[in-house]
Structures are given as structure tokens and as C-alpha cells.
Design an enzyme around this catalytic site. Structure first.
Site, PDB file in Angstrom:
ATOM      1  N   CYS A 273     -41.197  58.360  41.306  1.00 29.95           N
ATOM      2  CA  CYS A 273     -40.536  58.567  42.603  1.00 29.95           C
ATOM      3  C   CYS A 273     -39.144  57.962  42.755  1.00 29.95           C
ATOM      4  O   CYS A 273     -38.226  58.664  43.180  1.00 29.95           O
ATOM      5  CB  CYS A 273     -41.432  58.030  43.711  1.00 29.95           C
ATOM      6  SG  CYS A 273     -42.934  59.005  43.856  1.00 29.95           S
TER       7      CYS A 273
HETATM    8  N1  LIG Z   1     -47.066  59.654  42.237  1.00 34.90           N
HETATM    9  C1  LIG Z   1     -46.733  58.884  43.258  1.00 34.90           C
HETATM   10  O1  LIG Z   1     -46.835  57.660  43.204  1.00 34.90           O
HETATM   11  C2  LIG Z   1     -46.218  59.478  44.557  1.00 34.90           C
HETATM   12  C3  LIG Z   1     -46.165  58.678  45.700  1.00 34.90           C
HETATM   13  C4  LIG Z   1     -45.698  59.237  46.885  1.00 34.90           C
HETATM   14  C5  LIG Z   1     -45.260  60.555  46.910  1.00 34.90           C
HETATM   15  N2  LIG Z   1     -45.299  61.321  45.766  1.00 34.90           N
HETATM   16  C6  LIG Z   1     -44.860  62.710  45.844  1.00 34.90           C
HETATM   17  O2  LIG Z   1     -46.009  63.543  45.888  1.00 34.90           O
HETATM   18  C7  LIG Z   1     -45.789  64.766  45.158  1.00 34.90           C
HETATM   19  C8  LIG Z   1     -46.850  64.943  44.097  1.00 34.90           C
HETATM   20  O3  LIG Z   1     -46.722  63.877  43.178  1.00 34.90           O
HETATM   21  P1  LIG Z   1     -47.839  63.599  42.071  1.00 34.90           P
HETATM   22  O4  LIG Z   1     -47.416  62.329  41.403  1.00 34.90           O
HETATM   23  O5  LIG Z   1     -49.178  63.707  42.650  1.00 34.90           O
HETATM   24  O6  LIG Z   1     -47.573  64.851  41.094  1.00 34.90           O
HETATM   25  P2  LIG Z   1     -48.464  65.318  39.859  1.00 34.90           P
HETATM   26  O7  LIG Z   1     -47.541  66.010  38.949  1.00 34.90           O
HETATM   27  O8  LIG Z   1     -49.272  64.150  39.359  1.00 34.90           O
HETATM   28  O9  LIG Z   1     -49.489  66.365  40.489  1.00 34.90           O
HETATM   29  C9  LIG Z   1     -49.127  67.609  40.972  1.00 34.90           C
HETATM   30  C10 LIG Z   1     -50.290  68.593  40.764  1.00 34.90           C
HETATM   31  O10 LIG Z   1     -49.954  69.855  41.363  1.00 34.90           O
HETATM   32  C11 LIG Z   1     -50.498  70.880  40.541  1.00 34.90           C
HETATM   33  N3  LIG Z   1     -49.878  72.159  40.875  1.00 34.90           N
HETATM   34  C12 LIG Z   1     -48.679  72.677  40.486  1.00 34.90           C
HETATM   35  N4  LIG Z   1     -48.473  73.872  41.043  1.00 34.90           N
HETATM   36  C13 LIG Z   1     -49.560  74.139  41.814  1.00 34.90           C
HETATM   37  C14 LIG Z   1     -49.937  75.233  42.642  1.00 34.90           C
HETATM   38  N5  LIG Z   1     -49.150  76.291  42.785  1.00 34.90           N
HETATM   39  N6  LIG Z   1     -51.121  75.166  43.280  1.00 34.90           N
HETATM   40  C15 LIG Z   1     -51.939  74.098  43.130  1.00 34.90           C
HETATM   41  N7  LIG Z   1     -51.637  73.035  42.348  1.00 34.90           N
HETATM   42  C16 LIG Z   1     -50.464  73.068  41.709  1.00 34.90           C
HETATM   43  C17 LIG Z   1     -50.253  70.374  39.141  1.00 34.90           C
HETATM   44  O11 LIG Z   1     -51.110  71.051  38.209  1.00 34.90           O
HETATM   45  C18 LIG Z   1     -50.585  68.884  39.307  1.00 34.90           C
HETATM   46  O12 LIG Z   1     -51.957  68.640  39.049  1.00 34.90           O
HETATM   47  C19 LIG Z   1     -44.352  64.682  44.653  1.00 34.90           C
HETATM   48  O13 LIG Z   1     -43.500  65.290  45.573  1.00 34.90           O
HETATM   49  C20 LIG Z   1     -44.091  63.177  44.632  1.00 34.90           C
HETATM   50  O14 LIG Z   1     -42.735  62.887  44.765  1.00 34.90           O
HETATM   51  C21 LIG Z   1     -45.783  60.812  44.596  1.00 34.90           C
END
Ligand SMILES: NC(=O)c1ccc[n+]([C@@H]2O[C@H](COP(=O)([O-])OP(=O)(O)OC[C@H]3O[C@@H](n4cnc5c(N)ncnc54)[C@H](O)[C@@H]3O)[C@@H](O)[C@H]2O)c1
Length: 457
Positions: A273
Site C-alpha cells: 500500500c
Molecule cells: N493488503 C493490504 O494490507 C491492504 C490494506 C488496505 C487496503 N488495501 C487495498 O485493498 C485492495 C485489495 O488489496 P489486497 O491486498 O487484498 O489485494 P490482493 O491482490 O491480495 O487480492 C485481490 C483479489 O482480487 C481477485 N480478483 C481480481 N479480479 C477479480 C474479479 N474481477 N472478480 C473477483 N475477484 C477478482 C484476485 O484474484 C485476488 O484474489 C487494494 O486496493 C489495496 O490497495 C490493501
């Protein structure tokens, strides 16, 4: 409430699991069918291959197939849904802007499904991904184009820190909900019922755009504070004689107005992030002709911090990396996770290979499998110089230098292991100021180079 969580990565899986603990009917959906099969097994090892967060693999079997359902298709599931949470990747483009292609694909797919639903009851599409300010309106326009009846859009950014995701999801500091209509606020209040009048957890209702901005301002402020300590506190202590970094920190943060969180110094903050969010905010401001010098400087300090200890080793400790073996502890961006995204170790390995090291002997309690994808020798044959080890002892064997990049507590007492495994002359690079009794090592002839100190001896 019937809830769909689209995207089951770190955020979506944690969110779905914690929501299911409150007795909501939660359908966790992902396009990655292997992931869904792994989660559906309810087996710790399978789940942790994808998301390794303390406590998460214990919740899932408790609610699986009672309140929590993992699905790789939403066909037949969309009726009577109250809310759909979008927890999708929003990685950075090369110019720092946000890649919204995953988001757009998911929104398009959901638009098609929602347009066909029979029940026509109110459904709110809630954005948990971090997206540029105003993205909520793009979602609204897209759903309108699909002629989705009776829907609302909302922004409910996620603040969980990796490594402590479950605890922070169960007891967050705040829930921020940005929506347009009283009925959409009401749906979200029902979902978050236990937090609405909580004495300690702030439940904040605002506009969707403000909610989107809160996430960016919060994350960039945290990185600014971390970078202040790295760019000012550490620099001072590395420059002047007789400076004690820990005392400097305690003396400054004794002021109740100054946070102790983030007052540590390190070889840079990584993770999925901080870097991407600050780049996105810089881009958003620049696109609107707003100055963003402060943010650019914060980003640059953090990037510099990731590898500057290698330059210090050359310039201040006269260490020549050419043909040397370096032990690397560890690989993930922080302790208690297998997440390698934007980890400092990625830059450290790149810099070490560029300096001509013979080998990198890596140890990480959780992230080895993940690291092998990043350091695939098929992408770059120099990655064949990296070997992976099951213990710190093994990683140290026959090495010429050690680089600590991650803050696992087990490294506090590392000095006796170092003494046992490798003899001086030997260089210890401590990117996290982990080794408590480094003085003992220095006395015995080891060279100790830490962030926030002059090289010793
Ligand atoms: N990881 C963190 O610590 C954190 C904290 C706060 C906010 N965020 C935000 O949250 C969001 C997600 O982050 P994350 O770390 O969980 O990402 P990630 O990459 O771990 O997970 C995203 C998931 O979405 C799936 N995906 C992609 N396209 C899709 C679709 N069309 N339909 C359904 N699923 C689909 C992927 O297969 C994956 O499993 C980002 O915007 C990130 O900036 C992340």
C-alpha cells in the site's frame, strides 16, 4: 444481511471471514478458482498458501458453509443481496497512476448480473479497494450504463495492517462509510451493527469522495512520519558522534503530541500500500496542477532507504561485495506475513546482485514460496544465486556478511548465533536495529552497521 465479497486476497478474505463471525451470510467470490478451492478445503496449509495472517485460518473452518461460502461463480447468487464489497487489486501503473482494470472488469461483470436480477431490492456496491478520489462515480456511471435498477454506491476504505489483519478487522480504530442516500447508510449500519455506537471505535459517515480521500491522506501521513524518522532522525545519528538513536526517539516521543508509532528507523517501509498509494496521490494532485513536493520527497526518502545501507557498507565499512556470500533475513516486507509486495528485500537483492555477490542465502519463516515467484531464475538468471534456507543457522553458514531487512523478534538475540556460525572479519548490516547486544559483537571484532548509527568499530 446477505453480502458478497468480490476479491479474496488479503483484504477480501479477512473481511469476509470477520463479517461471517457476525452471522451475516457471506459469499466470498474470486476469479482465481484455485484460491477458492484452497479456501473451501478449510485446511490451514491450503489457506495460508495464499494469505498468511495470524488467526485467519482458524476463523474460516468455524463459519465455513454455515455463514461463509467461497464461490468461483456468482450465477444464481445475486438475488436478495444487500451489499457487494469490492476488494480488488488496484496496483500502480508505471506513471504512478492507479491501474483500475481489475476494478472495471469486476464492475462490468457485476453490472451484467445485477441488471438481470428479479428481486430489484436495494443493493449497495461498496468499494473497499483503495481507489483515486472520484472513482465511485465511475462505478455509478458503469452500473447506470448496464441499467442496473435500485442500486447505491459507497466507499468504505480498508485500513487493516498486514500481520495484524484479523485483530484490526475485528477491532478497527474506525469504520469510514461514504454514501449518498439514507437507505445506503442504513444498509451499511446493519452490516456493521456492532460498531455503530461503539464507545471506542469511531463510526464515521461522510460523502464517498471524502471516504476515498481519507484512505490516501491516512496512508501518506503514516509514510511521511516513518520517512521523517528515517530522513532526519537516522541521518543525524549516522552523522554525529556519540548519538544514541533510542534515546533520541524516547526523548522526542515523550511529548504527548508526538506519536511513538513510526518513530523507529528502518531500511524503508514496504508492503502493497504505502508506495502505491503515495504515488497515486502524487499523480492525482499533479493531474490537477497541484504542487506535491512534500509527497514526492517522502516517496524518494523511502525508496532511498531500502538500499542505502549497501552504499554505506562500501563507503563507511570498506566492504567489497564482489564474489561475497550474503545471508539475508528475511524476504517478506514485514514480520508475520508471506507478502512480498514492494518488500525492501526485492531492492536489496537487486542491489547485491548488481554489486557482483557470489550468493545470497535467504531465510524467511513464511515467505519462501512467495519469494521463489519473485526471484524466478527464468526471469533473470542472476536469481539462481539465491538459495533458500529453513533456519537462520543454515543461512549464515559460510557467509561473509548478513543483512537484516525484516523485524522478526527472533533476531533480537542473534549475536550469539552469529558468533557460533561465522568468525570475524564479518559485516552485520542491521536494517531494523534488531540486534540488542551488538556491542558484544563489536568487541569481538565483527563490523556492525545499522540504520541510525555510525559504523562500528
Ligand atoms: N493488503 C493490504 O494490507 C491492504 C490494506 C488496505 C487496503 N488495501 C487495498 O485493498 C485492495 C485489495 O488489496 P489486497 O491486498 O487484498 O489485494 P490482493 O491482490 O491480495 O487480492 C485481490 C483479489 O482480487 C481477485 N480478483 C481480481 N479480479 C477479480 C474479479 N474481477 N472478480 C473477483 N475477484 C477478482 C484476485 O484474484 C485476488 O484474489 C487494494 O486496493 C489495496 O490497495 C490493501
Amino acid at each position: 444481511m446477505k453480502v458478497i465479497v468480490a476479491g479474496t486476497g488479503f483484504v477480501g478474505l479477512t473481511h469476509a471471514a470477520v463479517l461471517s463471525e457476525s452471522g451475516h451470510e457471506v459469499y466470498a467470490y474470486d476469479i482465481d478458482t484455485q484460491k477458492i478451492a484452497a479456501y473451501n478445503s478449510g485446511q490451514r496449509e491450503q489457506i495460508e498458501r495464499y494469505v498468511n495472517e495470524p488467526g485467519l485460518a482458524s476463523i474460516i473452518p468455524e463459519t465455513l458453509n454455515r455463514y461463509l461460502f467461497f464461490v468461483d461463480s456468482l450465477d444464481g447468487l445475486i438475488e436478495e443481496t444487500d451489499a457487494i464489497f469490492l476488494c480488488l487489486p488496484t496496483p500502480p501503473n508505471l506513471d504512478g497512476s492507479t491501474d483500475l482494470s481489475y476494478y472495471a472488469n469486476a464492475a462490468h461483470h457485476l453490472g451484467q448480473l445485477l441488471a438481470r436480477r428479479k428481486d430489484q431490492r436495494r443493493v449497495v456496491l461498496v468499494n473497499k479497494s483503495t481507489v483515486p478520489v472520484g472513482t465511485v462515480r465511475t462505478l455509478q456511471t458503469l452500473l447506470n450504463e448496464h441499467q442496473v435498477p435500485n442500486f447505491g454506491v459507497a466507499s468504505n476504505p480498508e485500513f487493516l495492517p498486514e500481520g495484524d489483519a484479523v485483530e484490526k478487522s475485528r477491532k478497527p480504530d474506525r469504520i469510514v462509510v461514504g454514501a449518498d442516500t439514507p437507505e445506503d447508510f442504513e444498509i451499511l449500519r446493519n452490516i456493521y451493527a456492532q460498531y455503530v455506537n461503539h464507545v471506542r471505535i469511531a463510526y464515521i459517515e461522510t460523502t464517498p469522495e471524502t471516504a476515498e480521500a481519507i484512505k490516501y491522506v491516512a496512508n501518506t501521513l503514516l509514510l511521511t512520519y516513518i520517512s521523517f524518522w528515517n530522513g532526519v532522525g537516522a541521518r543525524l545519528s549516522e552523522t554525529f558522534d556519540n548519538m544514541m538513536m533510542e534515546d533520541l526517539k524516547r526523548g522526542v516521543t515523550a511529548d504527548a503530541r508526538i506519536s511513538t508509532w513510526g518513530s523507529y528507523v528502518s531500511n524503508g517501509a514496504g508492503g502493497s500500500c504505502f508506495g502505491k498509494d503515495i504515488q497515486s496521490l502524487i499523480y492525482q494532485l499533479r493531474q490537477n496542477s497541484r504542487p506535491c513536493g512534500l509527497l514526492q520527497e517522502v516517496f524518494d526518502i523511502n525508496e532511498y532507504q531500502k538500499t542505502y545501507l549497501i552504499d554505506r557498507a562500501v563507503n563507511e565499512a570498506d566492504f567489497n561485495f564482489n564474489n561475497k556470500t550474503v545471508a539475508l533475513l528475511c524476504l517478506a516486507f514485514t514480520k508475520h506475513t508471506n507478502d512480498m509486495r514492494d518488500a525492501s528485500s526485492l531492492k536489496v537483492v537487486e542491489a547485491l546482485l548488481a554489486k557482483g555477490v557470489k550468493a545470497v542465502q535467504a531465510y524467511d519463516p513464511l515467505a519462501t514460496d512467495e519469494a521463489k515467484h519473485y526471484f524466478n531464475p527464468k526471469k533473470n538468471n542472476l536469481f539462481a544465486k539465491i538459495s533458500y534456507h529453513d533456519t537462520v543457522h543454515e543461512a549464515l553458514q559460510n557467509s561473509d556478511a548478513l543483512f537484516i531487512t525484516t523485524d522478526w523478534e527472533e533476531f533480537r538475540g542473534l549475536s550469539s548465533t552469529i558468533e557460533k556460525m561465522v568468525a570475524p572479519p564479518y559485516l552485520v548490516i542491521d536494517g531494523r536495529r534488531m540486534i540488542a547486544n551488538y556491542g558484544q559483537l563489536v568487541k569481538k571484532g565483527y563490523t556492525y552497521l545499522a540504520v541510525g548509527s555510525k559504523v562500528m568499530p
